[in-house]
Design a protein around this motif. Structure first.
Motif, PDB file in Angstrom:
ATOM      1  N   VAL A  18       0.863  -1.291   0.009  1.00 42.93           N
ATOM      2  CA  VAL A  18      -0.030   0.002  -0.043  1.00 42.93           C
ATOM      3  C   VAL A  18       0.772   1.294  -0.028  1.00 42.93           C
ATOM      4  O   VAL A  18       1.762   1.552   0.800  1.00 42.93           O
ATOM      5  CB  VAL A  18      -0.806   0.075   1.353  1.00 42.93           C
ATOM      6  N   VAL A  19       0.727   2.057  -1.080  1.00 44.60           N
ATOM      7  CA  VAL A  19       1.412   3.354  -1.147  1.00 44.60           C
ATOM      8  C   VAL A  19       0.514   4.390  -0.194  1.00 44.60           C
ATOM      9  O   VAL A  19      -0.639   4.805  -0.403  1.00 44.60           O
ATOM     10  CB  VAL A  19       1.541   4.086  -2.482  1.00 44.60           C
ATOM     11  N   ARG A  20       1.160   4.904   1.025  1.00 44.37           N
ATOM     12  CA  ARG A  20       0.592   5.902   1.928  1.00 44.37           C
ATOM     13  C   ARG A  20       0.681   7.107   1.656  1.00 44.37           C
ATOM     14  O   ARG A  20       1.278   7.861   2.330  1.00 44.37           O
ATOM     15  CB  ARG A  20       1.149   5.454   3.305  1.00 44.37           C
ATOM     16  N   ASP A  21       0.274   7.603   0.475  1.00 48.29           N
ATOM     17  CA  ASP A  21       0.355   8.895   0.110  1.00 48.29           C
ATOM     18  C   ASP A  21      -0.533   9.797   0.905  1.00 48.29           C
ATOM     19  O   ASP A  21      -0.691  11.011   0.860  1.00 48.29           O
ATOM     20  CB  ASP A  21       0.115   9.080  -1.550  1.00 48.29           C
ATOM     21  N   ASP A  22      -1.577   9.106   1.618  1.00 48.84           N
ATOM     22  CA  ASP A  22      -2.429   9.666   2.453  1.00 48.84           C
ATOM     23  C   ASP A  22      -1.635  10.557   3.670  1.00 48.84           C
ATOM     24  O   ASP A  22      -2.167  11.377   4.663  1.00 48.84           O
ATOM     25  CB  ASP A  22      -3.390   9.058   3.286  1.00 48.84           C
ATOM     26  N   LEU A  23      -0.452  10.259   3.839  1.00 43.47           N
ATOM     27  CA  LEU A  23       0.532  10.864   4.702  1.00 43.47           C
ATOM     28  C   LEU A  23       0.885  12.407   4.290  1.00 43.47           C
ATOM     29  O   LEU A  23       1.442  12.892   5.397  1.00 43.47           O
ATOM     30  CB  LEU A  23       1.717   9.709   4.998  1.00 43.47           C
ATOM     31  N   GLY A  27      -2.367  14.730   0.355  1.00 42.43           N
ATOM     32  CA  GLY A  27      -2.379  13.500  -0.505  1.00 42.43           C
ATOM     33  C   GLY A  27      -1.712  13.506  -2.033  1.00 42.43           C
ATOM     34  O   GLY A  27      -0.987  14.554  -2.212  1.00 42.43           O
ATOM     35  N   SER A  28      -2.034  12.405  -2.823  1.00 47.05           N
ATOM     36  CA  SER A  28      -1.218  12.382  -4.111  1.00 47.05           C
ATOM     37  C   SER A  28      -1.402  13.741  -5.162  1.00 47.05           C
ATOM     38  O   SER A  28      -0.301  13.796  -5.984  1.00 47.05           O
ATOM     39  CB  SER A  28      -1.701  11.072  -4.877  1.00 47.05           C
ATOM     40  N   LYS A  29      -2.648  14.121  -4.954  1.00 39.16           N
ATOM     41  CA  LYS A  29      -2.889  15.424  -6.030  1.00 39.16           C
ATOM     42  C   LYS A  29      -1.962  16.472  -5.551  1.00 39.16           C
ATOM     43  O   LYS A  29      -1.565  17.666  -6.354  1.00 39.16           O
ATOM     44  CB  LYS A  29      -4.221  16.164  -5.494  1.00 39.16           C
ATOM     45  N   ALA A  30      -1.229  16.583  -4.191  1.00 36.43           N
ATOM     46  CA  ALA A  30      -0.358  17.570  -3.955  1.00 36.43           C
ATOM     47  C   ALA A  30       1.097  17.475  -4.662  1.00 36.43           C
ATOM     48  O   ALA A  30       1.485  18.702  -5.006  1.00 36.43           O
ATOM     49  CB  ALA A  30       0.141  17.449  -2.285  1.00 36.43           C
ATOM     50  N   ARG A  31       1.459  16.276  -5.160  1.00 34.16           N
ATOM     51  CA  ARG A  31       2.371  16.167  -6.196  1.00 34.16           C
ATOM     52  C   ARG A  31       2.068  16.616  -7.322  1.00 34.16           C
ATOM     53  O   ARG A  31       2.981  17.739  -8.059  1.00 34.16           O
ATOM     54  CB  ARG A  31       2.661  14.562  -6.144  1.00 34.16           C
ATOM     55  N   ILE A  32       0.941  16.651  -7.849  1.00 34.44           N
ATOM     56  CA  ILE A  32       0.546  17.275  -9.145  1.00 34.44           C
ATOM     57  C   ILE A  32       0.376  18.867  -9.064  1.00 34.44           C
ATOM     58  O   ILE A  32       0.945  19.530  -9.894  1.00 34.44           O
ATOM     59  CB  ILE A  32      -1.025  16.624  -9.450  1.00 34.44           C
ATOM     60  N   PHE A  33      -0.076  19.398  -8.013  1.00 33.17           N
ATOM     61  CA  PHE A  33      -0.516  20.735  -7.990  1.00 33.17           C
ATOM     62  C   PHE A  33       0.922  21.223  -7.803  1.00 33.17           C
ATOM     63  O   PHE A  33       1.148  22.448  -8.068  1.00 33.17           O
ATOM     64  CB  PHE A  33      -1.424  20.904  -6.945  1.00 33.17           C
ATOM     65  N   TRP A 147      -3.867  -1.259  -8.447  1.00 31.03           N
ATOM     66  CA  TRP A 147      -5.098  -0.999  -8.173  1.00 31.03           C
ATOM     67  C   TRP A 147      -5.196   0.662  -7.378  1.00 31.03           C
ATOM     68  O   TRP A 147      -4.318   0.952  -6.915  1.00 31.03           O
ATOM     69  CB  TRP A 147      -5.647  -1.868  -6.815  1.00 31.03           C
ATOM     70  N   CYS A 148      -6.170   1.264  -8.055  1.00 28.06           N
ATOM     71  CA  CYS A 148      -6.299   2.727  -7.523  1.00 28.06           C
ATOM     72  C   CYS A 148      -7.884   2.994  -7.801  1.00 28.06           C
ATOM     73  O   CYS A 148      -8.516   2.486  -8.659  1.00 28.06           O
ATOM     74  CB  CYS A 148      -5.574   3.560  -8.147  1.00 28.06           C
ATOM     75  N   ALA A 149      -8.351   4.223  -7.278  1.00 21.62           N
ATOM     76  CA  ALA A 149      -9.608   4.731  -7.607  1.00 21.62           C
ATOM     77  C   ALA A 149      -9.545   5.643  -8.818  1.00 21.62           C
ATOM     78  O   ALA A 149      -8.473   5.968  -8.746  1.00 21.62           O
ATOM     79  CB  ALA A 149     -10.103   5.275  -6.524  1.00 21.62           C
ATOM     80  N   PHE A 227      -1.551  -1.241  -4.122  1.00 16.57           N
ATOM     81  CA  PHE A 227      -2.774  -0.428  -3.967  1.00 16.57           C
ATOM     82  C   PHE A 227      -2.453   0.966  -3.599  1.00 16.57           C
ATOM     83  O   PHE A 227      -1.342   1.415  -2.889  1.00 16.57           O
ATOM     84  CB  PHE A 227      -3.633  -0.817  -2.725  1.00 16.57           C
ATOM     85  N   TRP A 228      -2.855   2.121  -4.490  1.00 12.25           N
ATOM     86  CA  TRP A 228      -2.181   3.500  -4.302  1.00 12.25           C
ATOM     87  C   TRP A 228      -3.061   4.225  -3.468  1.00 12.25           C
ATOM     88  O   TRP A 228      -4.432   4.523  -4.038  1.00 12.25           O
ATOM     89  CB  TRP A 228      -1.883   4.172  -5.656  1.00 12.25           C
ATOM     90  N   ASN A 229      -2.944   4.546  -2.377  1.00 15.21           N
ATOM     91  CA  ASN A 229      -3.756   5.401  -1.619  1.00 15.21           C
ATOM     92  C   ASN A 229      -3.530   6.806  -1.473  1.00 15.21           C
ATOM     93  O   ASN A 229      -2.605   7.126  -1.021  1.00 15.21           O
ATOM     94  CB  ASN A 229      -3.811   4.942  -0.068  1.00 15.21           C
ATOM     95  N   VAL A 230      -4.298   7.533  -2.177  1.00 16.00           N
ATOM     96  CA  VAL A 230      -4.258   8.910  -2.359  1.00 16.00           C
ATOM     97  C   VAL A 230      -4.488   9.780  -1.314  1.00 16.00           C
ATOM     98  O   VAL A 230      -3.835  10.707  -0.929  1.00 16.00           O
ATOM     99  CB  VAL A 230      -5.345   9.428  -3.722  1.00 16.00           C
ATOM    100  N   HIS A 231      -5.706   9.578  -0.609  1.00 11.49           N
ATOM    101  CA  HIS A 231      -5.967  10.633   0.564  1.00 11.49           C
ATOM    102  C   HIS A 231      -6.949   9.811   1.692  1.00 11.49           C
ATOM    103  O   HIS A 231      -7.890   9.227   1.422  1.00 11.49           O
ATOM    104  CB  HIS A 231      -6.788  11.737  -0.002  1.00 11.49           C
ATOM    105  N   GLY A 232      -6.386   9.799   2.896  1.00  6.89           N
ATOM    106  CA  GLY A 232      -7.138   9.216   3.968  1.00  6.89           C
ATOM    107  C   GLY A 232      -8.241   9.883   4.485  1.00  6.89           C
ATOM    108  O   GLY A 232      -8.839  10.950   3.789  1.00  6.89           O
TER     109      GLY A 232
END
Length: 232
Positions: A18-23, A27-33, A147-149, A227-232
């Motif tokens: 599990v990729v914990r980008d919720d940390l 989350g992951s969108k912060a990387r993009i932005f 896996w991802c949403a 599993f890529w977890n974007v945001h908790g």
């Protein structure tokens, strides 16, 4: 301080990597932005999205870090969601719209950006993110299944670029998910605005990743699965 370029944290839960980008705040969108805001000299960035979306927190957190202004167009609600409230705490300007259809939000946001000279960020952050792909590659692993949403599809296409040989499984959580080449698509079975609970010992966004994790746990896949977890 937030540094979205840092390699993600990865843990094993129920036999799944599990990729914990919720940390990360946002989350992951912060990387993009952060990639988008760093590349522009603009002082204000505009985004339109659902009230339950984590992207609003990501943009607000990154804008705060870079001393820029985030302006969010969200559906009007009698009480703001905790995601909108958190974005406001980071200093985001909140503009509520009725009716709150995504097409209306985007139209109002685009008109605002044209009038003020602000930069409008596309839904999901764009079609694909180099920052996400690079972050995934730093993990130096070769999963057989990923896996991802999927809402805008930005994350899914970015992960496919990182691991082209893996089978990509995307659980559609929004109304319209763009075509993602080579991906196996599953329907979440409920509207994005409807939260679900999923058994996991790490936080899952109830409108987003919880639906993908539930599908993964229900069907399962054999072999190395991530599993890529974007945001908790």
């Amino acid at each position: 301080m937030l540094n979205p370029i840092t390699s993600p944290t990865i843990e094993t839960h129920q036999g799944i990597q599990v990729v914990r980008d919720d940390l990360l705040p946002g989350g992951s969108k912060a990387r993009i932005f952060k990639e988008t805001l760093n590349a522009s000299s603009a002082a204000e960035f505009v985004y339109a999205g659902p009230g339950f979306g984590a992207a609003q927190i990501a943009l607000a957190a990154v804008a705060y870090q870079l001393c820029k202004q985030a302006t969010l167009f969200v559906p009007w609600r009698s009480e703001r969601t905790r995601y909108t409230k958190e974005a406001e705490n980071y200093g985001a300007r909140i503009i509520e719209v009725r009716p709150g259809y995504l097409s209306v939000l985007q139209s109002r946001a685009r008109a605002y950006a044209d009038k003020t000279g602000a930069v409008m960020i596309p839904f999901g952050g764009g079609t694909q993110s180099t920052a996400i792909t690079q972050a995934a590659r730093t993990l130096d692993i070769k999963p057989r299944h990923v896996w991802c949403a999927g809402g805008s599809g930005t994350l899914a296409r970015s992960l496919k670029a990182a691991w082209p040989d893996a089978q990509l499984h995307v659980v559609k959580v929004g109304k319209d998910l763009p075509v993602i080449s080579g991906a196996q698509i599953y329907d979440a079975g409920c509207a994005f605005s409807k939260p679900v609970t999923a058994k996991a010992d790490f936080p899952l966004h109830p409108n987003y990743e919880a639906k993908a994790w539930s599908k993964l746990m229900a069907g399962g896949t054999k072999g190395a699965t991530l599993f890529w977890n974007v945001h908790g």
